[in-house]
Design a protein around this motif. Sequence first.
Motif, PDB file in Angstrom:
ATOM      1  N   ILE A 136     147.061  14.834  61.065  1.00 53.80           N
ATOM      2  CA  ILE A 136     146.723  15.460  62.630  1.00 53.80           C
ATOM      3  C   ILE A 136     146.097  14.365  63.057  1.00 53.80           C
ATOM      4  CG2 ILE A 136     145.081  16.773  63.458  1.00 53.80           C
ATOM      5  CD1 ILE A 136     146.066  17.997  60.391  1.00 53.80           C
ATOM      6  N   ILE A 137     146.321  13.892  64.459  1.00 49.57           N
ATOM      7  CA  ILE A 137     145.995  12.652  65.976  1.00 49.57           C
ATOM      8  C   ILE A 137     145.323  13.893  66.402  1.00 49.57           C
ATOM      9  CG2 ILE A 137     146.125  11.309  67.100  1.00 49.57           C
ATOM     10  CD1 ILE A 137     149.020  10.300  65.218  1.00 49.57           C
ATOM     11  N   GLN A 138     143.672  13.611  66.871  1.00 44.96           N
ATOM     12  CA  GLN A 138     143.238  14.135  67.580  1.00 44.96           C
ATOM     13  C   GLN A 138     142.421  13.235  68.740  1.00 44.96           C
ATOM     14  OE1 GLN A 138     139.510  16.114  66.309  1.00 44.96           O
ATOM     15  NE2 GLN A 138     138.717  16.863  67.815  1.00 44.96           N
ATOM     16  N   CYS A 139     142.318  13.737  70.033  1.00 48.85           N
ATOM     17  CA  CYS A 139     142.142  12.529  70.907  1.00 48.85           C
ATOM     18  C   CYS A 139     140.412  12.741  71.824  1.00 48.85           C
ATOM     19  CB  CYS A 139     143.469  12.778  71.970  1.00 48.85           C
ATOM     20  SG  CYS A 139     142.425  13.625  73.437  1.00 48.85           S
ATOM     21  N   PRO A 140     140.471  11.367  72.442  1.00 51.18           N
ATOM     22  CA  PRO A 140     138.987  11.693  72.555  1.00 51.18           C
ATOM     23  C   PRO A 140     138.545  12.733  73.433  1.00 51.18           C
ATOM     24  CG  PRO A 140     139.193   9.373  73.017  1.00 51.18           C
ATOM     25  CD  PRO A 140     140.889  10.451  72.257  1.00 51.18           C
ATOM     26  N   LYS A 141     139.663  13.733  74.060  1.00 53.88           N
ATOM     27  CA  LYS A 141     138.685  14.949  74.755  1.00 53.88           C
ATOM     28  C   LYS A 141     139.580  16.232  73.871  1.00 53.88           C
ATOM     29  CE  LYS A 141     140.704  13.478  79.077  1.00 53.88           C
ATOM     30  NZ  LYS A 141     141.159  14.090  80.522  1.00 53.88           N
ATOM     31  N   GLY A 142     139.233  16.114  72.084  1.00 53.83           N
ATOM     32  CA  GLY A 142     139.485  17.461  71.675  1.00 53.83           C
ATOM     33  C   GLY A 142     140.636  17.368  71.273  1.00 53.83           C
ATOM     34  N   TYR A 143     141.771  16.735  72.023  1.00 48.43           N
ATOM     35  CA  TYR A 143     143.121  17.951  71.824  1.00 48.43           C
ATOM     36  C   TYR A 143     143.652  16.925  70.662  1.00 48.43           C
ATOM     37  CZ  TYR A 143     142.092  19.112  76.224  1.00 48.43           C
ATOM     38  OH  TYR A 143     142.350  20.313  77.868  1.00 48.43           O
ATOM     39  N   LYS A 176     146.714  24.898  50.538  1.00 54.32           N
ATOM     40  CA  LYS A 176     145.075  25.986  50.920  1.00 54.32           C
ATOM     41  C   LYS A 176     144.002  25.236  51.834  1.00 54.32           C
ATOM     42  CE  LYS A 176     140.767  27.758  50.052  1.00 54.32           C
ATOM     43  NZ  LYS A 176     140.141  27.003  50.363  1.00 54.32           N
ATOM     44  N   TYR A 177     144.178  23.786  50.910  1.00 56.02           N
ATOM     45  CA  TYR A 177     143.892  22.587  52.118  1.00 56.02           C
ATOM     46  C   TYR A 177     144.297  22.188  52.739  1.00 56.02           C
ATOM     47  CZ  TYR A 177     140.626  22.254  47.870  1.00 56.02           C
ATOM     48  OH  TYR A 177     139.102  22.563  46.883  1.00 56.02           O
ATOM     49  N   ALA A 178     145.715  21.733  52.861  1.00 51.39           N
ATOM     50  CA  ALA A 178     146.414  21.438  54.039  1.00 51.39           C
ATOM     51  C   ALA A 178     146.060  21.983  55.099  1.00 51.39           C
ATOM     52  CB  ALA A 178     147.966  21.020  53.546  1.00 51.39           C
ATOM     53  N   HIS A 179     146.100  23.586  55.231  1.00 49.50           N
ATOM     54  CA  HIS A 179     146.344  24.604  55.813  1.00 49.50           C
ATOM     55  C   HIS A 179     145.874  24.685  56.988  1.00 49.50           C
ATOM     56  CE1 HIS A 179     146.843  29.056  57.802  1.00 49.50           C
ATOM     57  NE2 HIS A 179     147.359  27.433  58.387  1.00 49.50           N
ATOM     58  N   GLU A 180     143.957  24.620  56.013  1.00 43.14           N
ATOM     59  CA  GLU A 180     143.012  24.554  56.400  1.00 43.14           C
ATOM     60  C   GLU A 180     142.293  22.942  56.997  1.00 43.14           C
ATOM     61  OE1 GLU A 180     139.619  26.842  53.263  1.00 43.14           O
ATOM     62  OE2 GLU A 180     140.153  24.176  53.081  1.00 43.14           O
ATOM     63  N   GLU A 181     142.862  21.950  56.424  1.00 42.48           N
ATOM     64  CA  GLU A 181     143.113  20.864  57.784  1.00 42.48           C
ATOM     65  C   GLU A 181     143.744  20.869  59.527  1.00 42.48           C
ATOM     66  OE1 GLU A 181     144.024  16.066  57.487  1.00 42.48           O
ATOM     67  OE2 GLU A 181     144.224  17.131  55.397  1.00 42.48           O
ATOM     68  N   MET A 182     144.804  21.553  58.723  1.00 43.14           N
ATOM     69  CA  MET A 182     146.099  21.236  60.237  1.00 43.14           C
ATOM     70  C   MET A 182     144.903  22.710  61.075  1.00 43.14           C
ATOM     71  SD  MET A 182     149.166  21.969  58.411  1.00 43.14           S
ATOM     72  CE  MET A 182     150.306  23.100  59.642  1.00 43.14           C
ATOM     73  N   VAL A 183     144.276  23.924  60.495  1.00 43.44           N
ATOM     74  CA  VAL A 183     143.612  24.683  61.755  1.00 43.44           C
ATOM     75  C   VAL A 183     142.657  24.299  62.164  1.00 43.44           C
ATOM     76  CG1 VAL A 183     145.542  26.429  61.407  1.00 43.44           C
ATOM     77  CG2 VAL A 183     142.871  26.118  59.845  1.00 43.44           C
TER      78      VAL A 183
END
Length: 269
Positions: A1-8, A250-257
């Motif tokens: 999972i990668i999050q850009c500076p704008k939050g996307y 469960k942990y993987a799903h929580e990290e995804m959402v």
Amino acid sequence: IIQCPKGYKTWIVIHADDCDCLAENLQSAKKICDIFDKRFGIKYTNPEHMLGTVRKRYVQNGVLFEHITQTGFLQDLWDEYKHLLKKDAKPPDIPFPKGVQLYIGCEDVSDEEIAHVRAQGYMNIIGGLMWGARNTKPAVSFGTNQCTRVMAAPGPKALKCALQVLHYMYSRMKEGIVFRSDGNQYLETYYDASFQPNPHNGKSPFGFTTHLYGGPVAWLSKTLPHVGTHVGQNETAAHCFAAKHSVYLKYAHEEMVGKEHPIVAVYGD
């Protein structure tokens, strides 16, 4: 999972040299792809296709569906080995014969018979069954697992069982796996175990499947690692394995959402 500076966020699943990508923002995804391209060199492909599966999305009565199949692969596998079945053979109602167990020594076969079954393609058939069971056919997991037990010495009985699994898969190849947007939003796991020990080692089979949005996201059918003395012991062990797997999911799903979910409901009989 990668999050850009704008939050996307961008989610990437890598299968060796194949990548699956889902992004909230197309520009973020493009930047990530450019980095991959500069480092490795990449090629864009149809997102409906991945590892031999085809993913179709459609809306029906306001519900979003995703249907995953691998008809092309199963058709090729069937065309290669259908000659081993009778021409008028009817599709089986179940993927594996009831009450049958496969194990080394379950049939009295000579070295010549084993060599003949191998020459007919037993190893390749089992490889195909495993690929189908892994991707879109969880219903054949038990039968496929049984067939893998005699890879070292397959006989005519084992080949007949493998062909039944193949015929079952082929006759239902358009069913695949379906997810729906109005399905369960939290993970649910179902498990079971038997007290039908393998006469070769005394161990019994078990399995579980975990569902999300109406479809299976993980499943397993294999042999318990210990010798059970009664069905309750096997059921408890299966429950333990299913629970451990469910916690990981469960942990993987929580990290995804990006939010915490309730504990996973695990059901057994």
